[in-house]
Write a protein that holds these residues in place. Sequence first.
Motif, PDB file in Angstrom:
ATOM      1  N   ARG A   1       0.830  -1.211   0.000  1.00 59.51           N
ATOM      2  CA  ARG A   1       0.000   0.000   0.000  1.00 59.51           C
ATOM      3  C   ARG A   1       0.863   1.258   0.000  1.00 59.51           C
ATOM      4  O   ARG A   1       0.536   2.259  -0.638  1.00 59.51           O
ATOM      5  CB  ARG A   1      -0.946  -0.021   1.204  1.00 59.51           C
ATOM      6  CG  ARG A   1      -1.902  -1.191   1.125  1.00 59.51           C
ATOM      7  CD  ARG A   1      -2.901  -1.182   2.221  1.00 59.51           C
ATOM      8  NE  ARG A   1      -4.073  -0.433   1.818  1.00 59.51           N
ATOM      9  CZ  ARG A   1      -5.150  -0.290   2.559  1.00 59.51           C
ATOM     10  NH1 ARG A   1      -5.217  -0.824   3.739  1.00 59.51           N
ATOM     11  NH2 ARG A   1      -6.168   0.399   2.125  1.00 59.51           N
ATOM     12  N   HIS A   2       1.999   1.199   0.671  1.00 61.19           N
ATOM     13  CA  HIS A   2       2.908   2.347   0.652  1.00 61.19           C
ATOM     14  C   HIS A   2       3.488   2.536  -0.747  1.00 61.19           C
ATOM     15  O   HIS A   2       3.633   3.666  -1.218  1.00 61.19           O
ATOM     16  CB  HIS A   2       4.017   2.156   1.684  1.00 61.19           C
ATOM     17  CG  HIS A   2       4.872   3.371   1.849  1.00 61.19           C
ATOM     18  ND1 HIS A   2       4.406   4.548   2.389  1.00 61.19           N
ATOM     19  CD2 HIS A   2       6.170   3.612   1.527  1.00 61.19           C
ATOM     20  CE1 HIS A   2       5.375   5.453   2.397  1.00 61.19           C
ATOM     21  NE2 HIS A   2       6.452   4.902   1.876  1.00 61.19           N
ATOM     22  N   TRP A   3       3.788   1.420  -1.390  1.00 63.42           N
ATOM     23  CA  TRP A   3       4.315   1.489  -2.746  1.00 63.42           C
ATOM     24  C   TRP A   3       3.262   2.123  -3.665  1.00 63.42           C
ATOM     25  O   TRP A   3       3.576   2.999  -4.476  1.00 63.42           O
ATOM     26  CB  TRP A   3       4.679   0.079  -3.208  1.00 63.42           C
ATOM     27  CG  TRP A   3       5.221   0.010  -4.598  1.00 63.42           C
ATOM     28  CD1 TRP A   3       6.457   0.416  -5.014  1.00 63.42           C
ATOM     29  CD2 TRP A   3       4.538  -0.476  -5.756  1.00 63.42           C
ATOM     30  NE1 TRP A   3       6.590   0.200  -6.365  1.00 63.42           N
ATOM     31  CE2 TRP A   3       5.418  -0.347  -6.842  1.00 63.42           C
ATOM     32  CE3 TRP A   3       3.277  -1.026  -5.974  1.00 63.42           C
ATOM     33  CZ2 TRP A   3       5.091  -0.733  -8.134  1.00 63.42           C
ATOM     34  CZ3 TRP A   3       2.939  -1.415  -7.259  1.00 63.42           C
ATOM     35  CH2 TRP A   3       3.841  -1.257  -8.324  1.00 63.42           C
ATOM     36  N   LEU A   4       2.025   1.709  -3.512  1.00 63.09           N
ATOM     37  CA  LEU A   4       0.930   2.288  -4.319  1.00 63.09           C
ATOM     38  C   LEU A   4       0.743   3.772  -4.001  1.00 63.09           C
ATOM     39  O   LEU A   4       0.480   4.575  -4.893  1.00 63.09           O
ATOM     40  CB  LEU A   4      -0.376   1.518  -4.064  1.00 63.09           C
ATOM     41  CG  LEU A   4      -0.408   0.084  -4.617  1.00 63.09           C
ATOM     42  CD1 LEU A   4      -1.664  -0.642  -4.143  1.00 63.09           C
ATOM     43  CD2 LEU A   4      -0.325   0.085  -6.141  1.00 63.09           C
ATOM     44  N   ASP A   5       0.903   4.147  -2.732  1.00 65.67           N
ATOM     45  CA  ASP A   5       0.789   5.569  -2.371  1.00 65.67           C
ATOM     46  C   ASP A   5       1.843   6.409  -3.094  1.00 65.67           C
ATOM     47  O   ASP A   5       1.664   7.608  -3.297  1.00 65.67           O
ATOM     48  CB  ASP A   5       0.930   5.757  -0.850  1.00 65.67           C
ATOM     49  CG  ASP A   5      -0.358   5.427  -0.115  1.00 65.67           C
ATOM     50  OD1 ASP A   5      -1.450   5.583  -0.710  1.00 65.67           O
ATOM     51  OD2 ASP A   5      -0.279   5.017   1.060  1.00 65.67           O
ATOM     52  N   GLY A   6       2.934   5.780  -3.460  1.00 65.12           N
ATOM     53  CA  GLY A   6       3.985   6.484  -4.184  1.00 65.12           C
ATOM     54  C   GLY A   6       3.531   6.977  -5.554  1.00 65.12           C
ATOM     55  O   GLY A   6       4.176   7.844  -6.147  1.00 65.12           O
ATOM     56  N   PHE A   7       2.412   6.435  -6.045  1.00 69.00           N
ATOM     57  CA  PHE A   7       1.886   6.880  -7.345  1.00 69.00           C
ATOM     58  C   PHE A   7       0.857   7.997  -7.203  1.00 69.00           C
ATOM     59  O   PHE A   7       0.312   8.460  -8.201  1.00 69.00           O
ATOM     60  CB  PHE A   7       1.247   5.690  -8.080  1.00 69.00           C
ATOM     61  CG  PHE A   7       2.255   4.666  -8.502  1.00 69.00           C
ATOM     62  CD1 PHE A   7       3.067   4.876  -9.612  1.00 69.00           C
ATOM     63  CD2 PHE A   7       2.416   3.507  -7.766  1.00 69.00           C
ATOM     64  CE1 PHE A   7       4.005   3.934  -9.991  1.00 69.00           C
ATOM     65  CE2 PHE A   7       3.365   2.557  -8.137  1.00 69.00           C
ATOM     66  CZ  PHE A   7       4.162   2.770  -9.250  1.00 69.00           C
ATOM     67  N   ARG A   8       0.604   8.394  -5.976  1.00 66.01           N
ATOM     68  CA  ARG A   8      -0.353   9.496  -5.793  1.00 66.01           C
ATOM     69  C   ARG A   8       0.221  10.758  -6.449  1.00 66.01           C
ATOM     70  O   ARG A   8       1.432  10.976  -6.433  1.00 66.01           O
ATOM     71  CB  ARG A   8      -0.582   9.763  -4.287  1.00 66.01           C
ATOM     72  CG  ARG A   8      -1.296   8.625  -3.583  1.00 66.01           C
ATOM     73  CD  ARG A   8      -1.313   8.883  -2.093  1.00 66.01           C
ATOM     74  NE  ARG A   8      -2.233   9.948  -1.748  1.00 66.01           N
ATOM     75  CZ  ARG A   8      -3.532   9.757  -1.506  1.00 66.01           C
ATOM     76  NH1 ARG A   8      -4.055   8.550  -1.560  1.00 66.01           N
ATOM     77  NH2 ARG A   8      -4.287  10.777  -1.194  1.00 66.01           N
ATOM     78  N   PRO A   9      -0.652  11.576  -7.008  1.00 70.35           N
ATOM     79  CA  PRO A   9      -0.142  12.795  -7.657  1.00 70.35           C
ATOM     80  C   PRO A   9       0.524  13.727  -6.656  1.00 70.35           C
ATOM     81  O   PRO A   9       0.095  13.816  -5.501  1.00 70.35           O
ATOM     82  CB  PRO A   9      -1.403  13.439  -8.256  1.00 70.35           C
ATOM     83  CG  PRO A   9      -2.553  12.814  -7.545  1.00 70.35           C
ATOM     84  CD  PRO A   9      -2.102  11.462  -7.078  1.00 70.35           C
ATOM     85  N   THR A  10       1.559  14.384  -7.114  1.00 68.86           N
ATOM     86  CA  THR A  10       2.232  15.364  -6.252  1.00 68.86           C
ATOM     87  C   THR A  10       1.388  16.645  -6.229  1.00 68.86           C
ATOM     88  O   THR A  10       1.096  17.200  -7.289  1.00 68.86           O
ATOM     89  CB  THR A  10       3.625  15.690  -6.831  1.00 68.86           C
ATOM     90  OG1 THR A  10       4.334  14.463  -6.952  1.00 68.86           O
ATOM     91  CG2 THR A  10       4.383  16.630  -5.924  1.00 68.86           C
ATOM     92  N   PRO A  11       0.996  17.102  -5.042  1.00 66.83           N
ATOM     93  CA  PRO A  11       0.147  18.299  -4.985  1.00 66.83           C
ATOM     94  C   PRO A  11       0.880  19.545  -5.478  1.00 66.83           C
ATOM     95  O   PRO A  11       2.104  19.653  -5.357  1.00 66.83           O
ATOM     96  CB  PRO A  11      -0.172  18.441  -3.494  1.00 66.83           C
ATOM     97  CG  PRO A  11       0.298  17.205  -2.843  1.00 66.83           C
ATOM     98  CD  PRO A  11       1.310  16.580  -3.728  1.00 66.83           C
ATOM     99  N   LYS A  12       0.111  20.453  -6.047  1.00 67.16           N
ATOM    100  CA  LYS A  12       0.677  21.737  -6.476  1.00 67.16           C
ATOM    101  C   LYS A  12       0.852  22.630  -5.236  1.00 67.16           C
ATOM    102  O   LYS A  12       0.054  22.589  -4.331  1.00 67.16           O
ATOM    103  CB  LYS A  12      -0.291  22.422  -7.444  1.00 67.16           C
ATOM    104  CG  LYS A  12      -0.558  21.624  -8.691  1.00 67.16           C
ATOM    105  CD  LYS A  12       0.418  21.976  -9.800  1.00 67.16           C
ATOM    106  CE  LYS A  12       0.123  21.250 -11.100  1.00 67.16           C
ATOM    107  NZ  LYS A  12       0.391  19.808 -11.069  1.00 67.16           N
ATOM    108  N   ILE A  13       1.900  23.426  -5.250  1.00 70.65           N
ATOM    109  CA  ILE A  13       2.076  24.378  -4.143  1.00 70.65           C
ATOM    110  C   ILE A  13       2.143  25.803  -4.692  1.00 70.65           C
ATOM    111  O   ILE A  13       2.336  26.017  -5.857  1.00 70.65           O
ATOM    112  CB  ILE A  13       3.332  24.093  -3.298  1.00 70.65           C
ATOM    113  CG1 ILE A  13       4.578  23.966  -4.170  1.00 70.65           C
ATOM    114  CG2 ILE A  13       3.141  22.824  -2.501  1.00 70.65           C
ATOM    115  CD1 ILE A  13       5.852  23.915  -3.364  1.00 70.65           C
TER     116      ILE A  13
END
Length: 134
Positions: free
Chosen positions: A122-134
Amino acid sequence: MCENSGVKTTATTTAPAAVAPETKTDAFTDPRLNREWTTLAAMIEINCRDRHGTTAAQCAECRELLDYARRRLERCRFGAEKPTCARCPVHCYQRTRREQVKAVMRYAGPRMVWQHPVMSLRHWLDGFRPTPKI
Ligand code: SF4
Ligand SMILES: [Zn+2]
């Protein structure tokens, strides 16, 4: 002894031993944050057990790191939308703390696959979450 009150008191000159603060281990209500928290805690535990020789609890150094990481997670500006910290555009950790966590992950990451396979996946899959804009 206190001579005025008639009550015997014992003054102690021994300073209390330095003890790391108790680590807050409550679950986060948000599943994403809780997943991050339990994964990080598991990695620090593996690292501490194998490399610092602890059995039941973390050593003071690792407890401090865990407390620090907990505070960062509680204050994460992205909240439930957070990416993994490795892919974060902000990197809110102090430099030394960041190096500590990276060292923990280098050691514990591969071991997580065998010791906590679901968490690891699940942590590995979380690595594919989009990087939020700042
Ligand atoms: S490094 Fe980024 S994702 Fe991780 S806790 Fe800090 S702000 Fe949140
Ligand atoms: Zn340790």
